[in-house]
Motif scaffolding. Structure first.
Motif, mmCIF file in Angstrom:
data_model
loop_
_atom_site.group_PDB
_atom_site.id
_atom_site.type_symbol
_atom_site.label_atom_id
_atom_site.label_comp_id
_atom_site.label_asym_id
_atom_site.label_seq_id
_atom_site.Cartn_x
_atom_site.Cartn_y
_atom_site.Cartn_z
ATOM 1 N N LEU A 51 -4.274 -3.447 3.741
ATOM 2 C CA LEU A 51 -5.587 -2.993 3.266
ATOM 3 C C LEU A 51 -5.891 -3.583 1.892
ATOM 4 O O LEU A 51 -6.999 -4.056 1.637
ATOM 5 C CB LEU A 51 -5.643 -1.470 3.185
ATOM 6 C CG LEU A 51 -5.966 -0.724 4.457
ATOM 7 C CD1 LEU A 51 -5.825 0.781 4.245
ATOM 8 C CD2 LEU A 51 -7.373 -1.051 4.927
ATOM 9 N N ALA A 52 -4.904 -3.530 1.012
ATOM 10 C CA ALA A 52 -5.101 -4.082 -0.327
ATOM 11 C C ALA A 52 -5.303 -5.594 -0.268
ATOM 12 O O ALA A 52 -6.139 -6.142 -0.990
ATOM 13 C CB ALA A 52 -3.905 -3.750 -1.217
ATOM 14 N N ARG A 53 -4.579 -6.249 0.604
ATOM 15 C CA ARG A 53 -4.664 -7.704 0.684
ATOM 16 C C ARG A 53 -5.992 -8.159 1.279
ATOM 17 O O ARG A 53 -6.553 -9.160 0.871
ATOM 18 C CB ARG A 53 -3.502 -8.228 1.534
ATOM 19 C CG ARG A 53 -3.576 -9.677 1.831
ATOM 20 C CD ARG A 53 -2.569 -10.616 1.290
ATOM 21 N NE ARG A 53 -1.759 -10.335 0.168
ATOM 22 C CZ ARG A 53 -0.518 -10.777 0.033
ATOM 23 N NH1 ARG A 53 0.038 -11.473 0.985
ATOM 24 N NH2 ARG A 53 0.168 -10.524 -1.047
ATOM 25 N N SER A 54 -6.525 -7.408 2.219
ATOM 26 C CA SER A 54 -7.746 -7.859 2.898
ATOM 27 C C SER A 54 -8.992 -7.155 2.380
ATOM 28 O O SER A 54 -9.800 -7.732 1.675
ATOM 29 C CB SER A 54 -7.602 -7.658 4.408
ATOM 30 O OG SER A 54 -7.365 -6.292 4.686
ATOM 31 N N ALA A 55 -9.132 -5.909 2.698
ATOM 32 C CA ALA A 55 -10.393 -5.206 2.447
ATOM 33 C C ALA A 55 -10.616 -4.858 0.986
ATOM 34 O O ALA A 55 -11.757 -4.820 0.528
ATOM 35 C CB ALA A 55 -10.435 -3.930 3.295
ATOM 36 N N LEU A 56 -9.559 -4.595 0.247
ATOM 37 C CA LEU A 56 -9.730 -4.085 -1.109
ATOM 38 C C LEU A 56 -9.388 -5.091 -2.200
ATOM 39 O O LEU A 56 -9.490 -4.772 -3.380
ATOM 40 C CB LEU A 56 -8.840 -2.839 -1.294
ATOM 41 C CG LEU A 56 -9.035 -1.723 -0.274
ATOM 42 C CD1 LEU A 56 -7.991 -0.641 -0.474
ATOM 43 C CD2 LEU A 56 -10.431 -1.138 -0.386
ATOM 44 N N SER A 57 -8.993 -6.301 -1.833
ATOM 45 C CA SER A 57 -8.480 -7.235 -2.833
ATOM 46 C C SER A 57 -9.503 -7.601 -3.898
ATOM 47 O O SER A 57 -9.181 -7.682 -5.074
ATOM 48 C CB SER A 57 -7.922 -8.496 -2.167
ATOM 49 O OG SER A 57 -8.957 -9.212 -1.536
ATOM 50 N N ILE A 105 -2.263 -7.137 -3.572
ATOM 51 C CA ILE A 105 -3.203 -8.054 -4.238
ATOM 52 C C ILE A 105 -2.491 -9.182 -4.971
ATOM 53 O O ILE A 105 -3.129 -10.117 -5.423
ATOM 54 C CB ILE A 105 -4.154 -7.313 -5.202
ATOM 55 C CG1 ILE A 105 -3.390 -6.642 -6.323
ATOM 56 C CG2 ILE A 105 -5.016 -6.327 -4.444
ATOM 57 C CD1 ILE A 105 -4.278 -6.060 -7.405
ATOM 58 N N SER A 106 -1.164 -9.091 -5.068
ATOM 59 C CA SER A 106 -0.409 -10.167 -5.713
ATOM 60 C C SER A 106 -0.221 -11.323 -4.721
ATOM 61 O O SER A 106 -0.648 -11.251 -3.578
ATOM 62 C CB SER A 106 0.952 -9.646 -6.177
ATOM 63 O OG SER A 106 1.811 -9.455 -5.071
ATOM 64 N N ASN A 107 0.471 -12.341 -5.180
ATOM 65 C CA ASN A 107 0.775 -13.482 -4.308
ATOM 66 C C ASN A 107 2.071 -13.291 -3.533
ATOM 67 O O ASN A 107 2.560 -14.218 -2.902
ATOM 68 C CB ASN A 107 0.873 -14.768 -5.142
ATOM 69 C CG ASN A 107 -0.475 -15.175 -5.691
ATOM 70 O OD1 ASN A 107 -1.507 -14.935 -5.069
ATOM 71 N ND2 ASN A 107 -0.474 -15.757 -6.867
ATOM 72 N N MET A 108 2.614 -12.096 -3.588
ATOM 73 C CA MET A 108 3.861 -11.786 -2.908
ATOM 74 C C MET A 108 3.690 -11.925 -1.393
ATOM 75 O O MET A 108 2.676 -11.505 -0.851
ATOM 76 C CB MET A 108 4.241 -10.346 -3.266
ATOM 77 C CG MET A 108 5.521 -9.846 -2.696
ATOM 78 S SD MET A 108 5.818 -8.097 -3.095
ATOM 79 C CE MET A 108 5.465 -8.004 -4.827
ATOM 80 N N SER A 109 4.696 -12.475 -0.741
ATOM 81 C CA SER A 109 4.620 -12.586 0.712
ATOM 82 C C SER A 109 4.891 -11.217 1.340
ATOM 83 O O SER A 109 5.613 -10.390 0.769
ATOM 84 C CB SER A 109 5.626 -13.601 1.238
ATOM 85 O OG SER A 109 6.934 -13.066 1.220
ATOM 86 N N PHE A 110 4.320 -11.015 2.505
ATOM 87 C CA PHE A 110 4.535 -9.752 3.204
ATOM 88 C C PHE A 110 5.998 -9.582 3.580
ATOM 89 O O PHE A 110 6.539 -8.476 3.507
ATOM 90 C CB PHE A 110 3.652 -9.640 4.448
ATOM 91 C CG PHE A 110 3.927 -8.395 5.238
ATOM 92 C CD1 PHE A 110 3.519 -7.160 4.760
ATOM 93 C CD2 PHE A 110 4.629 -8.445 6.430
ATOM 94 C CE1 PHE A 110 3.796 -5.991 5.465
ATOM 95 C CE2 PHE A 110 4.902 -7.286 7.142
ATOM 96 C CZ PHE A 110 4.489 -6.058 6.662
ATOM 97 N N VAL A 111 6.663 -10.652 3.961
ATOM 98 C CA VAL A 111 8.065 -10.578 4.374
ATOM 99 C C VAL A 111 8.930 -10.085 3.211
ATOM 100 O O VAL A 111 9.791 -9.218 3.383
ATOM 101 C CB VAL A 111 8.559 -11.944 4.900
ATOM 102 C CG1 VAL A 111 10.053 -11.947 5.138
ATOM 103 C CG2 VAL A 111 7.815 -12.326 6.169
#
Length: 173
Positions: A51-57, A105-111
Motif C-alpha cells: 500500500l505504501a509503495r503503490s497507493a500512498l507513496s 516508500i524507500s528503495n528497499m526491495s520487498f524480498v
C-alpha cells in the motif's frame, strides 16, 4: 479461518493485536499460536508495504521530503535495509505502521523487507503466545518469560549499537 482473522486484526486493529496474540497462545498452544500470530503480523506487514509503495507513496514522499534530516536516516536504512528492519522487528521501539510505510516508500526491495520482517517477528509472536498460554496457568513463569524477553531485547539492542557504531566509524573514515 484463524489465519485470515489474524491478518484482518493486524491490518484493522479493532482489538490490540497483542491481546489477540495472547488469546491464540492460550487457545491453540504456544507453537500453533505463534504460527497464527506470525502469519497475521507478516501478512499485514506485506499488505502495508505494498500500500505504501503503490497507493500512498506520493503522499508520504512529499511528507518526508519536508524533513531534510531524514535523508541521512533514509540513506543508512537503504544501505543496511535488512539489518535495520530486522532490528526494529526484534526490538519493537518503532511503531509497526511506521516501519511498514517507511520501508514501502524507500528503495528497499520487498524480498529484503519480507525476509527481515519474517525473521524479526518470530521472537515477539512466540512471547505473545507463550504469555497467553501462561497467563492463567503459571503467573510466576509468565513473569520470568517477560523478564527473559526484556533481556533478549536489551541484548539485541546492545549488539545493534555495537554494529551501528562500527558502521559509522567505517563511513567516516
Amino acid at each position: 479461518m484463524v489465519f485470515v482473522l489474524a491478518t484482518f486484526l493486524s491490518v484493522f486493529p479493532v482489538i490490540p493485536f497483542t491481546l489477540f496474540a495472547g488469546v491464540m497462545g492460550a487457545k491453540y498452544g504456544v507453537i500453533l499460536g505463534t504460527l497464527i500470530n506470525w502469519f497475521g503480523a507478516v501478512s499485514s506487514a506485506a499488505i502495508f508495504f505494498f500500500l505504501a509503495r503503490s497507493a500512498l507513496s506520493s503522499y508520504f514522499d512529499k511528507t518526508i521530503q519536508r524533513f531534510k534530516k531524514l535523508d541521512k536516516l533514509t540513506d543508512m536504512i537503504e544501505k543496511n535495509a535488512f539489518v535495520a528492519v530486522l532490528f526494529v522487528r526484534l526490538v519493537p521501539i518503532v511503531p509497526t505502521p511506521v516501519v511498514n510505510i517507511y520501508s514501502g516508500i524507500s528503495n528497499m526491495s520487498f524480498v529484503t523487507y519480507f525476509g527481515a520482517t519474517a525473521i524479526g517477528q518470530i521472537p515477539g509472536m512466540f512471547v505473545y503466545a507463550l504469555c497467553g498460554k501462561q497467563m492463567f496457568s503459571s503467573p510466576s513463569v509468565l513473569m520470568w518469560t517477560l523478564g527473559g524477553y526484556l533481556l533478549f531485547m536489551l541484548a539485541v539492542f546492545g549488539l545493534y549499537s555495537l554494529w551501528y557504531r562500527g558502521r559509522l566509524k567505517v563511513a567516516v573514515d
